[in-house]
Design an enzyme around this catalytic site. Structure first.
Site, PDB file in Angstrom:
ATOM      1  N   ASP A 238       0.875  -1.163   0.000  1.00  0.00           N
ATOM      2  CA  ASP A 238       0.000   0.000   0.000  1.00  0.00           C
ATOM      3  C   ASP A 238       0.921   1.226   0.000  1.00  0.00           C
ATOM      4  OD1 ASP A 238      -2.105   1.742   0.000  1.00  0.00           O
ATOM      5  OD2 ASP A 238      -3.152   0.846   1.691  1.00  0.00           O
TER       6      ASP A 238
HETATM    7  C1  NOJ Z   1      -3.982   4.004   0.127  1.00  0.00           C
HETATM    8  C2  NOJ Z   1      -5.179   3.112   0.274  1.00  0.00           C
HETATM    9  O1  NOJ Z   1      -5.123   2.447   1.524  1.00  0.00           O
HETATM   10  C3  NOJ Z   1      -5.300   2.074  -0.820  1.00  0.00           C
HETATM   11  O2  NOJ Z   1      -6.519   1.409  -0.680  1.00  0.00           O
HETATM   12  C4  NOJ Z   1      -5.191   2.709  -2.171  1.00  0.00           C
HETATM   13  O3  NOJ Z   1      -5.318   1.738  -3.172  1.00  0.00           O
HETATM   14  C5  NOJ Z   1      -3.860   3.444  -2.267  1.00  0.00           C
HETATM   15  N1  NOJ Z   1      -3.796   4.454  -1.237  1.00  0.00           N
HETATM   16  C6  NOJ Z   1      -3.667   4.109  -3.621  1.00  0.00           C
HETATM   17  O4  NOJ Z   1      -4.531   5.145  -3.755  1.00  0.00           O
END
Ligand code: NOJ
Length: 704
Positions: free
Chosen positions: A259
Site C-alpha cells: 500500500d
Molecule cells: C492508500 C489506500 O489504503 C489504498 O486502498 C489505495 O489503493 C492506495 N492508497 C492508492 O490510492
C-alpha cells in the site's frame, strides 16, 4: 515469451525499477516521461496523493499514457502497468461496495464490474486497486463502506464477482484486480484507521482470510498489503503473512504490491531504523512491488551487493510481475485504444445495482409503496445532493450523471415539493401541510467515510434528529430515506419514522432507484450485509459470534440474553441479512436428501442437498434472498452460533412457489481447527434456512 530469458538480461538497476511503482499526475508528466526513458519502471499509479481514486483522473489522458508506454517499450521492451483506484465505478458511479454487498447478488456485481472495467480501460487504466475485502465489525471505521461488510462468506462471493468482473473469466486478464488490504485492516482497533489489529490465528483463517482465499481462487492478479500490524509485526514486513500464509496456504501466484508508502512506514512503525532496512525486510518477507516509496529503487542493488537480499529473491518478484503483464498480453498489445461503450447500458446497470442494494428497514402499515398520485414533500440535506451520495473515491465520477433523490421522486409523482427554506425550490410551511406524506432525506458526507475518515459515534447528528422530529410534529406520515455509507444507530429516531429506506451512498442513479422503490415500480430486496446496532456502545456487535458461557443464543433471542449492558437492549436494531419487501414470503418443507454421511464420504466430495420451498404470498412480484446458515453443534473449538454458508436471490411472481436447493459439502462444513488445517469434525450440524440470521427454521444433518 520467455520470461526467464528477459530477466536474465536485466541489470540489477532494471530489476529494482521493475519492482517500483511511481506516481503520475498533471504536474509531473514530463518528469515521468524522462524517468521512464532512463529506468525500466514496472508500474505507474495515476495519483496526485495517497488516495489515487480521490484524484481527478481526467487530468491525465489516454494519449499521455500511451506516450509513456511507448517510451517504456522503445527503451526497455517491458510494458508498464497503469494503476488507479477504480473502486465502484469510473465515470458512472455504482453504489459503494458495502451497498453492492447488500444486493446479495454476485452476478449483478460481476456484470457491474465488467462495465466499470470498460470505462477505466478507456481512460488508460489496466490495473484497479479493488476489490477491497476487509471484512469489518466496526461501522465507526470509515473504510467499512469499501468492503463487503461483516460476513466472510459474503466477502468470498464479492471477491469472486469483482475479480472476475475486472479480469474476465478466462486465463487472460482484461484489467488486473487487486485484492486488498492483506490482512486484517478491517479489524483496526476502535475503528481508527491505520491502527493496529489484534487477530488470533483462529480468527485470521476462519474470518479474515476467507475473502482473500476466494479472490486468489478466482485468479486475482495482485494483492495489496494492509497498513496495520498483527501480533507485533506490520504486514509489510511479515514473511509469515506474505509468504507462508498468502503463497503457502492460499496458493497465491500473482504479485504483491505495498500500500502507499507502506515500506518506508516500517520506520515509523518501529521495526527498522531506516528505509534501506525497510526495503530489506519487505522484499525478504515477500512484498514484490513498492508503491511510490522508492525504497526498492534506491536500495535493492546495494542490498544485493551486500548479500542481504538474494538476487534470486528479486528475480522471483520480477518474474511474478512480468508473468502478470504477459497474461494481460501487454508485451504484444501494450497500448490503449478507445473502445466506445454504451453509457446508457451502464446507467441501467448502475440503477439496477442501486435498487437491489436498497434495504427497506421499516414499513409501518405498509405505507410504502406510495401511490403515484400522492403529493409529496421532500426535505433534508441529501435531497438535492449530487456528490455525497456518490460516496468515497468519487472524484473520477461525472457528477452531472447524478440523479438527485429529489429529482428521482419528482419524476414519478403527481406533485413533489421541496421544503428546507434554503433554496429557491423551497415550499412554504403552508404548502407542506397540504401534502400527503413527508419524505426526509438524510445522510452523511462522503468526506466522513472512506480512508482516514472514521467517526467515534454512529448516531445521527442533532440537526438530523431535529429534522425528523419536526417532520413528525406535522402529524403527517414520515418516510426516512437514509443515504449513509455505513450502518448508523437509529435507536432514538426510528419511532418517529413510519418507513425507512436505507439507500446508502447509492451512486449516479440513486434518485431513480429510490423513486422506483418508493412508488412501487420495484420491490425492495436489499439485505443488511452488516448488523445495525442500536447505539455506538454496542460495537462490536455481529451475528456470527460464538455462544458465550452464559448465553448460548447470542443476540438471536432477546429473552435468553442476559442484559450485558444495563442501559440498552442487547440485541441489534436490525440483524445481519435483514430487509423487508413489498410482499411476504413463506418458507416450508425444508429437507435434506440424506441426513447422514460419513466423514470419509464428505472428504471425498460428497455432500447433502438441502432444499426448501419458498412462496410469494403477496400481490407483488419480488426478489427474496434465501439465506442458509450452519451451526456446528459440538466441535473441538468453538464455532459461531450461525454462519452464512449459502444464499440465493430468487424472483417470485405473486403466488409463485419455488424450490431452492443448496449443496452442503466439505467447504461449507469445514473450519480451520486446532492444527490450523481445514477440517470437518464428526457430529451434528444444524442447517437454518430463512430470511435473515434470526431464522429458527432448521433441520439437522450428521457427519458420522
Ligand atoms: C492508500 C489506500 O489504503 C489504498 O486502498 C489505495 O489503493 C492506495 N492508497 C492508492 O490510492
Amino acid at each position: 515469451m520467455n520470461i526467464n530469458s528477459v530477466v536474465s538480461k536485466m541489470t540489477l538497476k532494471e530489476k529494482a525499477a521493475q519492482l517500483t511503482q511511481i506516481q503520475l499526475h498533471k504536474d509531473n508528466y514530463e518528469a515521468v516521461c524522462e524517468l521512464v526513458k532512463k529506468e525500466a519502471i514496472g508500474s505507474v499509479i495515476v495519483a496526485a496523493n495517497l488516495t489515487a481514486g480521490n484524484t481527478d483522473r481526467t487530468v491525465i489522458t489516454m494519449a499521455q499514457i500511451n506516450h509513456i508506454q511507448k517510451i517504456a517499450m522503445q527503451n526497455h521492451g517491458v510494458p508498464i502497468l497503469f494503476g488507479h483506484d477504480v473502486i465502484h465505478g469510473h465515470r458512472i458511479c455504482w453504489p459503494i461496495p458495502l451497498a453492492l454487498s447488500a444486493a446479495f447478488n454476485p452476478e449483478l456485481v460481476k456484470e457491474s464490474y465488467t462495465y466499470i472495467a470498460e470505462e477505466a480501460k478507456n481512460d488508460g487504466i489496466n490495473w484497479s486497486f479493488a476489490p477491497m475485502l476487509d471484512v469489518s465489525r466496526d461501522p465507526r471505521w470509515g473504510r467499512i463502506i469499501e468492503g463487503p461488510g461483516e460476513d466472510p462468506y459474503l466477502g468470498e462471493k464479492m471477491a469472486e464477482a469483482v475479480v472476475k468482473g475486472f479480469q474476465g473469466d478466462g486465463d487472460s486478464i482484461n484489467i488486473a484486480a487487486c485484492a486488498k488490504h492483506y490482512i486484517g485492516y478491517g479489524a483496526s482497533e476502535g475503528g481508527r484507521d491505520y491502527h493496529k489489529a489484534e487477530i488470533s490465528d483462529y480468527s485470521l483463517r476462519n474470518f479474515y482470510l476467507r475473502a482473500f482465499r476466494s479472490a486468489v481462487r478466482s485468479g486475482a492478479a495482485t494483492v495489496m498489503n494492509s497498513f496495520n500490524e498483527i501480533s507485533g509485526q506490520p504486514t509489510a514486513s511479515s514473511k509469515y503473512l506474505l509468504t507462508d500464509v498468502l503463497r503457502g496456504e492460499l496458493g497465491f501466484e500473482g504479485f504483491v504490491i505495498s500500500d502507499w508508502a507502506a515500506i518506508s512506514q516500517l520506520v515509523r512503525q518501529g521495526v527498522v531504523e531506516n528505509e534501506k532496512e525497510a526495503a530489506c525486510k519487505s522484499i525478504n518477507a515477500g512484498l514484490d512491488m513498492d508503491m511510490t516509496d522508492n525504497c526498492y529503487f534506491n536500495y535493492l542493488e546495494e542490498l544485493i551487493n551486500e548479500n542481504r537480499v538474494a538476487v534470486e529473491t528479486v528475480d522471483l518478484s520480477v518474474k511474478r510481475i512480468l508473468s502478470i503483464k504477459e497474461k494481460m498480453n501487454l508485451f504484444d498489445e501494450p497500448y490503449f485504444e478507445e473502445k466506445p461503450y454504451s453509457k446508457e447500458k451502464h446507467r441501467v446497470s448502475a440503477r439496477e445495482a442501486a435498487r437491489e442494494s436498497i434495504v427497506l428497514l421499516k414499513n409501518e402499515n405498509n405505507i410504502l409503496p406510495l401511490d403515484k398520485n400522492s403529493t409529496v414533500c421532500v426535505m433534508g440535506d441529501m435531497s438535492l445532493d449530487k456528490r455525497a451520495v456518490l460516496g468515497s473515491w468519487s472524484l473520477d465520477f461525472d457528477i452531472d450523471e447524478t440523479v438527485t433523490i429529489y429529482d428521482g421522486i419528482k419524476s414519478k409523482c403527481k406533485s413533489c415539493l421541496y421544503f428546507d427554506c434554503l433554496t429557491p425550490k423551497d415550499a412554504t410551511m403552508d404548502e407542506m401541510s397540504q401534502t400527503d406524506v413527508i419524505i426526509v432525506v438524510l445522510g452523511e458526507s462522503d468526506k466522513i467515510t472512506g480512508e482516514a475518515n472514521s467517526i467515534s459515534g454512529i448516531e445521527l447528528n442533532e440537526h438530523q434528529k431535529f429534522i425528523i422530529k419536526s417532520a413528525k410534529r406535522t402529524g403527517k406520515k414520515v418516510i426516512g430515506v437514509l443515504a449513509f455509507g455505513r450502518p448508523r444507530a437509529l435507536y432514538d429516531v426510528i419511532d418517529d419514522l413510519d418507513a425507512v429506506l436505507y439507500v446508502w451512498h447509492g451512486g449516479s442513479q440513486i434518485g431513480n432507484a429510490t423513486a422506483d422503490i418508493i412508488f412501487g415500480d420495484f420491490s425492495p430486496c436489499g439485505r443488511l450485509p452488516v448488523t445495525m446496532p442500536r447505539v455506538t456502545g454496542q460495537i462490536p456487535i455481529y451475528y456470527n459470534c460464538p455462544p458465550s458461557c452464559r448465553d448460548e443464543d447470542g443476540y438471536y433471542d432477546k429473552s435468553l440474553w442476559k442484559p450485558n449492558y444495563w442501559d440498552v437492549d442487547s440485541s441489534p436494531l436490525y440483524p445481519f441479512g435483514y430487509g423487508l419487501s413489498y410482499t411476504k414470503f413463506t418458507y416450508s418443507d425444508i429437507k435434506a436428501d440424506v441426513t447422514k454421511l460419513t466423514l470419509q464420504e464428505i472428504e471425498k466430495g460428497k455432500g447433502f442437498i438441502i432444499s426448501v420451498r419458498v412462496k410469494n404470498m403477496g400481490a407483488v412480484a419480488s426478489k427474496e434472498v434465501v439465506q442458509l446458515y450452519i451451526r456446528d453443534c459440538v466441535s473441538f473449538m468453538t464455532r459461531p452460533i450461525k454462519e452464512l454458508k449459502g444464499f440465493d436471490k430468487i424472483y417470485l411472481l405473486p403466488d409463485e412457489e419455488k424450490t431452492v436447493n443448496f449443496h452442503i459439502g466439505f467447504e461449507e462444513l469445514a473450519y480451520y481447527g486446532q492444527s490450523g488445517q481445514l477440517c470437518v469434525e464428526k457430529g451434528d450440524f444444524k442447517i437454518f434456512i430463512g430470511e435473515n440470521c434470526l431464522v429458527k427454521r432448521s433441520i439437522t444433518i450428521s457427519v458420522i
